[in-house]
Scaffold this active site. Sequence first.
Site, PDB file in Angstrom:
ATOM      1  N   GLY A   1       0.796  -1.214   0.000  1.00  0.00           N
ATOM      2  CA  GLY A   1       0.000   0.000   0.000  1.00  0.00           C
ATOM      3  C   GLY A   1       0.829   1.263   0.000  1.00  0.00           C
ATOM      4  O   GLY A   1       2.062   1.239  -0.084  1.00  0.00           O
TER       5      GLY A   1
ATOM      6  N   LYS B   1      -3.293   5.399   5.283  1.00  0.00           N
ATOM      7  CA  LYS B   1      -2.614   4.264   4.669  1.00  0.00           C
ATOM      8  C   LYS B   1      -3.642   3.511   3.829  1.00  0.00           C
ATOM      9  O   LYS B   1      -4.642   3.014   4.358  1.00  0.00           O
ATOM     10  CB  LYS B   1      -2.026   3.376   5.768  1.00  0.00           C
ATOM     11  CG  LYS B   1      -1.309   2.133   5.283  1.00  0.00           C
ATOM     12  CD  LYS B   1      -0.767   1.374   6.496  1.00  0.00           C
ATOM     13  CE  LYS B   1      -0.229   0.014   6.122  1.00  0.00           C
ATOM     14  NZ  LYS B   1       0.227  -0.739   7.310  1.00  0.00           N
TER      15      LYS B   1
ATOM     16  N   ASP C   1      10.290   8.718  10.559  1.00  0.00           N
ATOM     17  CA  ASP C   1      10.842   7.437  11.019  1.00  0.00           C
ATOM     18  C   ASP C   1      12.282   7.615  11.497  1.00  0.00           C
ATOM     19  O   ASP C   1      12.993   8.540  11.079  1.00  0.00           O
ATOM     20  CB  ASP C   1      10.757   6.377   9.924  1.00  0.00           C
ATOM     21  CG  ASP C   1      11.613   6.710   8.713  1.00  0.00           C
ATOM     22  OD1 ASP C   1      12.832   6.530   8.786  1.00  0.00           O
ATOM     23  OD2 ASP C   1      11.044   7.164   7.689  1.00  0.00           O
TER      24      ASP C   1
ATOM     25  N   ASP D   1       8.799  -6.960  14.228  1.00  0.00           N
ATOM     26  CA  ASP D   1       9.368  -6.278  13.052  1.00  0.00           C
ATOM     27  C   ASP D   1       9.700  -4.825  13.378  1.00  0.00           C
ATOM     28  O   ASP D   1       9.429  -3.937  12.591  1.00  0.00           O
ATOM     29  CB  ASP D   1       8.373  -6.340  11.887  1.00  0.00           C
ATOM     30  CG  ASP D   1       9.036  -6.015  10.553  1.00  0.00           C
ATOM     31  OD1 ASP D   1      10.268  -6.190  10.444  1.00  0.00           O
ATOM     32  OD2 ASP D   1       8.329  -5.568   9.631  1.00  0.00           O
TER      33      ASP D   1
ATOM     34  N   TRP E   1      13.986   0.317  12.248  1.00  0.00           N
ATOM     35  CA  TRP E   1      13.944   1.761  12.460  1.00  0.00           C
ATOM     36  C   TRP E   1      13.005   2.492  11.513  1.00  0.00           C
ATOM     37  O   TRP E   1      12.741   3.677  11.686  1.00  0.00           O
ATOM     38  CB  TRP E   1      15.323   2.368  12.460  1.00  0.00           C
ATOM     39  CG  TRP E   1      16.154   2.236  11.210  1.00  0.00           C
ATOM     40  CD1 TRP E   1      15.845   1.572  10.056  1.00  0.00           C
ATOM     41  CD2 TRP E   1      17.442   2.820  11.018  1.00  0.00           C
ATOM     42  NE1 TRP E   1      16.858   1.694   9.143  1.00  0.00           N
ATOM     43  CE2 TRP E   1      17.862   2.460   9.712  1.00  0.00           C
ATOM     44  CE3 TRP E   1      18.290   3.598  11.791  1.00  0.00           C
ATOM     45  CZ2 TRP E   1      19.078   2.856   9.180  1.00  0.00           C
ATOM     46  CZ3 TRP E   1      19.501   3.987  11.258  1.00  0.00           C
ATOM     47  CH2 TRP E   1      19.885   3.619   9.975  1.00  0.00           C
TER      48      TRP E   1
ATOM     49  N   THR F   1       2.095  -5.614  10.910  1.00  0.00           N
ATOM     50  CA  THR F   1       1.859  -6.675   9.932  1.00  0.00           C
ATOM     51  C   THR F   1       2.339  -8.032  10.428  1.00  0.00           C
ATOM     52  O   THR F   1       1.683  -9.046  10.224  1.00  0.00           O
ATOM     53  CB  THR F   1       2.563  -6.332   8.601  1.00  0.00           C
ATOM     54  OG1 THR F   1       2.136  -5.050   8.157  1.00  0.00           O
ATOM     55  CG2 THR F   1       2.234  -7.366   7.536  1.00  0.00           C
TER      56      THR F   1
END
Length: 477
Positions: free
Chosen positions: A161, A172, A277, A313, A316, A357
């Site tokens: 996505g 998102k 991020d 998961d 960074w 996820t």
Amino acid sequence: MEESPSPKNFASWNKEMKQNIITHDLPAILERWNISSLARRASSEPLFDIMETPILPSVLSNNSTTNRGSGTCTAGRAIPEGYTDISLKSTAKDSLITSFGKVNIKEEPVEASIPWNGEALTAFDQLLMVCRQSAPVTLAEVFSAYCEPGSIKKLGEGTYGEAYKAGRTVCKVVPFDGDLLVNGESQKRSEEILEEVLLSLTLNNLRAGRGDDVKTNSCNGFIETKDFRVCQGPYDPSLIRAWEDYDAERGSENDHPKEFTREQCYIVFVLADGGTDLESFALDDYKEAHSLLVQVTASLAVAESACEFEHRDLHWGNILLAHDETPDTNNTMSFTLEGKRMCTRTFGLNVSIIDFTLSRINTGTAILFLDLSADPALFQGKRGDKQAETYRRMKQITQEHWEGSFPKTNVAWLIYLVDMVLQKLKALAAGNKIERELRSFKKRLASYESAGDCLRDPFFADVLMAEDDELPSMPPL
């Protein structure tokens, strides 16, 4: 905002597990979520309250993971011929194990019937109900509620996505249930999207400040999901413009979304804007690095205690950071862990964990997890690469029983995070003493079994305190 790699095939529980199980499709189990109540609520009411639990009868969507079907998404899909009703076995807490699209129910159950007006619901129908919709809407309808179409900006992309800035939110957009390959991968199915929504709902419920209820475990360290919306139709022109602007400026690795048809369905996750991020964020000093580590550790510890959460998961790209609009060295982050109210200095830095996820969570009776053994390539990354080595470390910890609770996987990602912080601080020339402190902390982390254990490490003693106590000044290093 990058999405994690995801297994191409979704397998049921490991066949070598010595248990007799009865397998049902995931959408038949929506423990703890009063879907009918959610569907009737006005949009102005608080989102995602946990209610009394019904168990809804369900059928798999017309598109299964082995037979993709027509790719058409409409409300009220056909019920298989001869289907009348479902009776499932209800079990005690922790007895339901789900692996995207499947539910394995251990034996020794108690019989329970599941009335729903004699009608079975597809995963797509239940997804609509969770989103409080009677039918899909257009992408334009969703985005126009948050911003002017011309102001939409693409922020990032993942395999499944795209992420767009819409006013003060991040939307998102993930296509699902269609036949068209997306970036070389099959689209996610309704069952998988429903699980991701339920996982996000569970983490959302950890947020503090919702009513007068005092929660045993609460924190605001996971990105806030403000809404979900099921959409259908071609990609909106305003999003195509934003997509093409991003492609011209930075170069997209994804397929052009103009290929989507009028039948294509999407789930839109409306998220708070958590900032930048960690990979792209410039830490100002060691105090910010210290704050980052304690905020992530505390959030994982709370989620471990509340719902056996493992991120699995936490690279960074999945940690967002933002500075306070009015920086103050005395700013604090509060959280509650096992009934004890705590706080920690933030030094003006706010941290949000995103992208669940690959995560594993216990919603109360249903355990949602991804069977990572279905994607061997995930563990074949370059040797010496910190992220690739962390995936392999998780594999060792779990022995590939991915349905199980292994909070040490959170510790593995905290060790990875210390390595990333060390890498960031080298650019600041933070000094040998700070590096020694962090390396010593990293060495101690290897002996811990959970994020909760890590939070008790002396490394956090100067920034972590019971809420009623006075935080001491942080000594210089």
